[in-house]
Design a protein around this motif. Structure first.
Motif, PDB file in Angstrom:
ATOM      1  N   MET A 180      74.317  19.677 -16.740  1.00  0.00           N
ATOM      2  CA  MET A 180      75.420  19.128 -17.153  1.00  0.00           C
ATOM      3  C   MET A 180      76.849  19.469 -16.426  1.00  0.00           C
ATOM      4  O   MET A 180      76.737  20.770 -16.062  1.00  0.00           O
ATOM      5  CB  MET A 180      75.643  19.423 -18.914  1.00  0.00           C
ATOM      6  N   ARG A 181      77.521  18.690 -16.070  1.00  0.00           N
ATOM      7  CA  ARG A 181      78.740  19.166 -15.214  1.00  0.00           C
ATOM      8  C   ARG A 181      79.825  19.922 -16.194  1.00  0.00           C
ATOM      9  O   ARG A 181      79.660  19.587 -17.368  1.00  0.00           O
ATOM     10  CB  ARG A 181      79.414  18.099 -14.685  1.00  0.00           C
ATOM     11  N   HIS A 182      80.479  20.871 -15.678  1.00  0.00           N
ATOM     12  CA  HIS A 182      81.776  21.485 -16.400  1.00  0.00           C
ATOM     13  C   HIS A 182      82.625  20.344 -16.718  1.00  0.00           C
ATOM     14  O   HIS A 182      82.855  19.413 -16.042  1.00  0.00           O
ATOM     15  CB  HIS A 182      82.258  22.535 -15.612  1.00  0.00           C
ATOM     16  N   ARG A 183      83.260  20.650 -17.804  1.00  0.00           N
ATOM     17  CA  ARG A 183      84.371  19.845 -18.117  1.00  0.00           C
ATOM     18  C   ARG A 183      85.826  20.489 -17.535  1.00  0.00           C
ATOM     19  O   ARG A 183      86.730  19.619 -17.670  1.00  0.00           O
ATOM     20  CB  ARG A 183      84.730  19.702 -19.743  1.00  0.00           C
ATOM     21  N   HIS A 184      85.715  21.383 -16.809  1.00  0.00           N
ATOM     22  CA  HIS A 184      86.757  22.145 -16.030  1.00  0.00           C
ATOM     23  C   HIS A 184      86.189  22.215 -14.541  1.00  0.00           C
ATOM     24  O   HIS A 184      84.881  21.747 -14.195  1.00  0.00           O
ATOM     25  CB  HIS A 184      87.085  23.180 -16.671  1.00  0.00           C
ATOM     26  N   LEU A 185      87.085  22.416 -13.565  1.00  0.00           N
ATOM     27  CA  LEU A 185      86.657  22.689 -12.217  1.00  0.00           C
ATOM     28  C   LEU A 185      86.925  23.962 -11.470  1.00  0.00           C
ATOM     29  O   LEU A 185      87.798  24.351 -11.225  1.00  0.00           O
ATOM     30  CB  LEU A 185      87.556  21.702 -11.312  1.00  0.00           C
ATOM     31  N   PRO A 186      85.582  24.904 -11.978  1.00  0.00           N
ATOM     32  CA  PRO A 186      85.973  26.082 -11.369  1.00  0.00           C
ATOM     33  C   PRO A 186      85.874  26.129  -9.747  1.00  0.00           C
ATOM     34  O   PRO A 186      85.652  25.441  -9.059  1.00  0.00           O
ATOM     35  CB  PRO A 186      84.557  26.894 -11.600  1.00  0.00           C
ATOM     36  N   PRO A 187      86.919  27.103  -9.394  1.00  0.00           N
ATOM     37  CA  PRO A 187      87.235  27.270  -7.753  1.00  0.00           C
ATOM     38  C   PRO A 187      85.739  27.365  -6.898  1.00  0.00           C
ATOM     39  O   PRO A 187      85.933  26.572  -5.875  1.00  0.00           O
ATOM     40  CB  PRO A 187      87.889  28.718  -7.753  1.00  0.00           C
ATOM     41  N   ALA A 188      84.711  27.900  -7.565  1.00  0.00           N
ATOM     42  CA  ALA A 188      83.483  27.800  -6.730  1.00  0.00           C
ATOM     43  C   ALA A 188      82.574  26.403  -6.708  1.00  0.00           C
ATOM     44  O   ALA A 188      81.928  26.169  -5.820  1.00  0.00           O
ATOM     45  CB  ALA A 188      82.396  28.915  -7.424  1.00  0.00           C
ATOM     46  N   ASP A 189      83.048  25.713  -7.676  1.00  0.00           N
ATOM     47  CA  ASP A 189      82.583  24.160  -7.612  1.00  0.00           C
ATOM     48  C   ASP A 189      82.905  23.379  -6.190  1.00  0.00           C
ATOM     49  O   ASP A 189      84.037  23.745  -5.856  1.00  0.00           O
ATOM     50  CB  ASP A 189      82.922  23.470  -8.750  1.00  0.00           C
ATOM     51  N   GLU A 190      81.994  22.426  -5.979  1.00  0.00           N
ATOM     52  CA  GLU A 190      82.148  21.540  -4.721  1.00  0.00           C
ATOM     53  C   GLU A 190      83.484  20.724  -5.135  1.00  0.00           C
ATOM     54  O   GLU A 190      83.861  20.226  -6.061  1.00  0.00           O
ATOM     55  CB  GLU A 190      81.233  20.823  -4.575  1.00  0.00           C
ATOM     56  N   PHE A 191      84.363  20.470  -3.941  1.00  0.00           N
ATOM     57  CA  PHE A 191      85.418  19.779  -3.957  1.00  0.00           C
ATOM     58  C   PHE A 191      85.535  18.761  -2.880  1.00  0.00           C
ATOM     59  O   PHE A 191      85.210  19.228  -1.801  1.00  0.00           O
ATOM     60  CB  PHE A 191      86.771  20.476  -4.019  1.00  0.00           C
ATOM     61  N   PRO A 192      85.690  17.476  -3.098  1.00  0.00           N
ATOM     62  CA  PRO A 192      85.628  16.393  -1.956  1.00  0.00           C
ATOM     63  C   PRO A 192      86.553  16.731  -0.740  1.00  0.00           C
ATOM     64  O   PRO A 192      87.492  17.148  -1.100  1.00  0.00           O
ATOM     65  CB  PRO A 192      85.928  15.081  -2.657  1.00  0.00           C
ATOM     66  N   VAL A 193      86.115  16.651   0.369  1.00  0.00           N
ATOM     67  CA  VAL A 193      86.943  16.864   1.695  1.00  0.00           C
ATOM     68  C   VAL A 193      87.869  15.857   1.642  1.00  0.00           C
ATOM     69  O   VAL A 193      89.120  16.001   1.855  1.00  0.00           O
ATOM     70  CB  VAL A 193      86.143  16.906   2.666  1.00  0.00           C
ATOM     71  N   GLU A 194      87.352  14.328   1.368  1.00  0.00           N
ATOM     72  CA  GLU A 194      88.265  13.187   1.574  1.00  0.00           C
ATOM     73  C   GLU A 194      88.504  12.728   0.404  1.00  0.00           C
ATOM     74  O   GLU A 194      87.749  11.661  -0.190  1.00  0.00           O
ATOM     75  CB  GLU A 194      87.765  12.474   2.503  1.00  0.00           C
ATOM     76  N   LEU A 195      89.675  12.680  -0.388  1.00  0.00           N
ATOM     77  CA  LEU A 195      89.831  11.952  -1.671  1.00  0.00           C
ATOM     78  C   LEU A 195      90.222  10.725  -1.493  1.00  0.00           C
ATOM     79  O   LEU A 195      89.766   9.952  -2.727  1.00  0.00           O
ATOM     80  CB  LEU A 195      91.104  12.699  -2.420  1.00  0.00           C
ATOM     81  N   ALA A 196      90.662  10.245  -0.515  1.00  0.00           N
ATOM     82  CA  ALA A 196      90.960   8.586  -0.321  1.00  0.00           C
ATOM     83  C   ALA A 196      89.514   7.995  -0.540  1.00  0.00           C
ATOM     84  O   ALA A 196      89.423   6.767  -0.789  1.00  0.00           O
ATOM     85  CB  ALA A 196      91.475   8.670   1.128  1.00  0.00           C
TER      86      ALA A 196
END
Length: 96
Positions: free
Chosen positions: A1-17
């Protein structure tokens, strides 16, 4: 299950567009919950969380501006009579 928050260690999209509006808004909500969590636990946000929130705000603002411009163009076109009756492009200040 995904977190309901976004820890700094979690992946983040490179291209938000490339994300759709629902995905972008969900990611923003997770980042905001992370900010709240860090503020409560540590008294301040992690720099990565602040950076991510700023990136998300910039993308959301870009989309809001784009949508507002499109709506404005539709209103202006309506004033000029509809299909085939277009105001000059110079009236728009460029096309998106």
């Amino acid at each position: 299950m995904r977190h309901r928050h976004l820890p700094p260690a979690d992946e983040f999209p490179v291209e938000l567009a490339l994300l759709g509006d629902p995905e972008l808004l969900a990611l923003y909500g997770r980042a905001m919950r992370q900010l709240e969590r860090e503020s409560i636990q540590f008294g301040a946000a992690e720099p990565e969380t602040e950076f991510r929130l700023e990136e998300l705000r910039v993308e959301l603002d870009r989309r809001d501006s784009r949508d507002a411009l499109k709506a404005s163009k539709r209103r202006i076109r309506g004033l000029y009579g509809g299909i085939g009756s277009e105001p000059p492009d110079s009236l728009y200040g460029g096309d998106f």
